[in-house]
Write a protein that holds these residues in place. Structure first.
Motif, PDB file in Angstrom:
ATOM      1  N   LEU A 367       0.909  -1.176   0.120  1.00  0.00           N
ATOM      2  CA  LEU A 367       0.046   0.034  -0.035  1.00  0.00           C
ATOM      3  C   LEU A 367       0.955   1.378   0.093  1.00  0.00           C
ATOM      4  O   LEU A 367       1.963   1.071   0.647  1.00  0.00           O
ATOM      5  N   LEU A 368       0.622   2.144  -0.784  1.00  0.00           N
ATOM      6  CA  LEU A 368       0.959   3.524  -0.740  1.00  0.00           C
ATOM      7  C   LEU A 368       0.078   4.546  -0.223  1.00  0.00           C
ATOM      8  O   LEU A 368      -0.887   4.829  -0.859  1.00  0.00           O
ATOM      9  N   TYR A 369       0.697   5.315   1.056  1.00  0.00           N
ATOM     10  CA  TYR A 369      -0.072   6.216   1.431  1.00  0.00           C
ATOM     11  C   TYR A 369       0.470   7.686   0.937  1.00  0.00           C
ATOM     12  O   TYR A 369       1.749   7.706   1.067  1.00  0.00           O
ATOM     13  N   VAL A 370      -0.194   8.397   0.219  1.00  0.00           N
ATOM     14  CA  VAL A 370       0.314   9.564  -0.510  1.00  0.00           C
ATOM     15  C   VAL A 370      -0.183  10.766   0.295  1.00  0.00           C
ATOM     16  O   VAL A 370      -1.624  11.014   0.407  1.00  0.00           O
ATOM     17  N   PHE A 371       0.670  11.710   0.209  1.00  0.00           N
ATOM     18  CA  PHE A 371       0.223  13.008   1.124  1.00  0.00           C
ATOM     19  C   PHE A 371       1.178  14.015   0.537  1.00  0.00           C
ATOM     20  O   PHE A 371       2.218  13.812   0.032  1.00  0.00           O
ATOM     21  N   ASP A 372       0.811  15.243   0.817  1.00  0.00           N
ATOM     22  CA  ASP A 372       1.512  16.447   0.213  1.00  0.00           C
ATOM     23  C   ASP A 372       2.841  16.350   1.547  1.00  0.00           C
ATOM     24  O   ASP A 372       2.938  16.030   2.628  1.00  0.00           O
ATOM     25  N   SER A 373       4.200  16.713   0.593  1.00  0.00           N
ATOM     26  CA  SER A 373       5.310  16.660   1.182  1.00  0.00           C
ATOM     27  C   SER A 373       5.978  17.910   1.837  1.00  0.00           C
ATOM     28  O   SER A 373       6.981  17.890   2.476  1.00  0.00           O
ATOM     29  N   GLY A 374       5.248  18.957   1.938  1.00  0.00           N
ATOM     30  CA  GLY A 374       5.515  20.318   2.407  1.00  0.00           C
ATOM     31  C   GLY A 374       5.716  21.243   1.372  1.00  0.00           C
ATOM     32  O   GLY A 374       4.828  21.704   0.500  1.00  0.00           O
ATOM     33  N   HIS A 375       7.004  21.755   1.234  1.00  0.00           N
ATOM     34  CA  HIS A 375       7.312  22.681   0.334  1.00  0.00           C
ATOM     35  C   HIS A 375       7.682  22.190  -1.109  1.00  0.00           C
ATOM     36  O   HIS A 375       7.596  22.645  -2.183  1.00  0.00           O
ATOM     37  N   ASP A 376       8.054  21.004  -1.230  1.00  0.00           N
ATOM     38  CA  ASP A 376       8.576  20.304  -2.321  1.00  0.00           C
ATOM     39  C   ASP A 376       7.201  19.754  -3.112  1.00  0.00           C
ATOM     40  O   ASP A 376       6.256  19.411  -2.703  1.00  0.00           O
ATOM     41  N   PRO A 377       7.104  20.041  -4.630  1.00  0.00           N
ATOM     42  CA  PRO A 377       6.073  19.969  -5.511  1.00  0.00           C
ATOM     43  C   PRO A 377       5.620  18.305  -5.542  1.00  0.00           C
ATOM     44  O   PRO A 377       4.330  17.985  -5.700  1.00  0.00           O
ATOM     45  N   ARG A 378       6.497  17.603  -5.245  1.00  0.00           N
ATOM     46  CA  ARG A 378       6.492  16.218  -5.342  1.00  0.00           C
ATOM     47  C   ARG A 378       5.574  15.789  -4.088  1.00  0.00           C
ATOM     48  O   ARG A 378       5.444  16.505  -3.204  1.00  0.00           O
ATOM     49  N   LEU A 379       4.946  14.589  -4.213  1.00  0.00           N
ATOM     50  CA  LEU A 379       4.217  13.853  -3.358  1.00  0.00           C
ATOM     51  C   LEU A 379       5.002  12.953  -2.463  1.00  0.00           C
ATOM     52  O   LEU A 379       5.875  12.347  -2.741  1.00  0.00           O
ATOM     53  N   ALA A 380       4.689  12.840  -0.967  1.00  0.00           N
ATOM     54  CA  ALA A 380       5.128  11.982  -0.151  1.00  0.00           C
ATOM     55  C   ALA A 380       4.689  10.643  -0.306  1.00  0.00           C
ATOM     56  O   ALA A 380       3.462  10.550  -0.162  1.00  0.00           O
TER      57      ALA A 380
END
Length: 431
Positions: A367-380
């Motif tokens: 499973l991949l839990y995906v959420f905003d990573s902060g200032h980086d435009p990529r996702l965590a």
């Protein structure tokens, strides 16, 4: 005659009771399961050898869940206990000494006491959860007595005592402070304290300590006069502690574990606070009190999506080990901007409870839990292996084999990569 407990449906009290209900502990004497242990388990003295704990627990839970009167619950459960032989005065054998003698089992008065004590502990744990969640806005607690002829003198002395939520005084003097104690704690804001300053006191009375020896264990404790033996702790905080409650999610039915996602506040406070402290200690590289912690749970939506593909996880808990946390932090520092920042990892319970999306990797089932990573435009992305077998060391115990949904890695990834339907299946949310 015990004080009447109002039949209401407080969500925090229900959660606290269910957490205690994960451990049903038969015992012979109330001294066998003492103080903090009692707050974390559902137990009844003289229950060993009788198949009655589930019946009693279900009765208490019905009072909370359905808001029925205690008296009605007692009338319902009485014939069940009588049919199982747990009623009246009977000859019972003490498993510790081997001696047999008369003992009171079930009776209307004893059932009232059992319901009263267990409901008050559940209410106290529910209240303490609210105190912790709201202490930034309401940082004070006021001790409140029912001022009538049945109030203990020592409790009356503490009426209107006001101290911060985190004051160590509440480790001992937190209601209920004994059998049939009707005292409560009330949370106050700074404005409340200013308004009530004339009636409040801010210095606790001196304790008159009394020696108590537990005849079952030999333990000697110094207990303040006015607190009954066995109640010389904070039953609300003991029943509330986030990690203690969260660990029960590992063995709980997955659908029950999923209920925590309906209360995101609990995942932020108190679990988030407990996890942040654990994370800081783990990152320091020293020995933490638990090698594995629960940081969240699979949601009902994710469980349903997995079921449609024929997957039924054995546990609903999502866990993280100290070793994995250290690896993720080292990867973040060594990957030149490709790893998840430590500040984001430190907020895992909150991030896992509110992901942008949950994906299933079609290649390996992770499973991949995906959420905003902060200032980086990529996702965590947090990669979770379903039904991963690992060893965990509980506080003070030996490593044990467990099966959980274990966090294995973390990283940053572009949304375009995650949007590939040949590689990933969306279980909830959207990229």
């Amino acid at each position: 005659m015990t004080a009447t407990i109002q039949a209401i449906k407080p969500e925090d009290a229900i959660k606290a009771l269910k957490a205690r209900g994960q451990t049903l502990a038969p015992s012979f004497s109330w001294q066998d399961v003492y103080a903090e242990e009692h707050a974390r388990q559902f137990t009844v003295a003289k229950s060993a050898g009788f198949d009655i704990l589930t019946d009693l627990f279900d009765g208490v839970q019905t009072v909370l869940d359905e808001g029925i009167a205690v008296e009605k619950a007692i009338r319902t459960i009485t014939p069940i206990l009588q049919a199982k032989g747990w009623w009246g005065v009977q000859q019972v054998t003490d498993p510790l000494t081997g001696k047999t003698g008369p003992a009171q089992l079930g009776s209307p008065r004893r059932l009232q006491l059992i319901f009263d004590a267990n409901l008050r502990v559940s209410y106290a744990a529910g209240h303490w959860a609210a105190f912790e969640r709201n202490k930034a806005r309401r940082p004070w607690l006021r001790y409140v007595c029912v001022l009538d002829g049945r109030t203990r003198p020592e409790h009356r002395k503490r009426h209107n005592l006001c101290l911060p939520v985190d004051h160590p005084y509440w480790d001992t003097w937190a209601p209920p402070c004994g059998w049939n104690c009707r005292c409560t704690l009330q949370s106050l804001s700074d404005r409340d304290v200013d308004r009530m300053r004339g009636q409040l006191t801010f210095t606790p009375p001196d304790d008159d300590l009394v020696t108590f020896t537990n005849k079952r264990t030999g333990e000697v404790r110094m207990i303040p006069r006015g607190i009954d033996p066995g109640w010389d702790h904070n039953p609300g905080n003991a029943g509330y502690r986030a990690f203690d409650a969260a660990e029960k999610l590992i063995d709980a039915p997955p659908i029950l574990a999923a209920q925590v996602n309906k209360d995101p506040d609990w995942l932020v406070k108190p679990l988030g606070d407990d996890f942040a402290r654990w994370f800081d200690a783990a990152m320091a590289g020293g020995r933490v009190d638990r090698s594995i912690v629960v940081v969240g749970a699979l949601s009902e939506e994710v469980l349903a999506a997995l079921a449609r593909t024929g997957i039924a996880p054995g546990s609903g808990a999502i866990t993280l080990t100290q070793q994995t946390a250290l690896h993720m932090l080292r990867d973040s520092k060594a990957s030149a901007g490709r790893g998840v920042d430590a500040a984001v990892l430190r907020q895992l319970p909150a991030n896992l409870s509110r992901p942008r999306a949950v994906l299933r990797d079609r290649r390996d089932g992770a499973l991949l839990y995906v959420f905003d990573s902060g200032h980086d435009p990529r996702l965590a992305k947090i990669v979770v292996k379903v039904d991963f077998e690992t060893k965990a060391r509980p506080p003070g115990g030996k490593p044990q084999s467990i099966k959980t949904n274990s966090i294995r890695t973390a990283g940053l990834v572009d949304a375009v990569t995650l949007a590939d339907p040949s590689a990933y299946e969306v279980l909830s949310g959207k990229i």
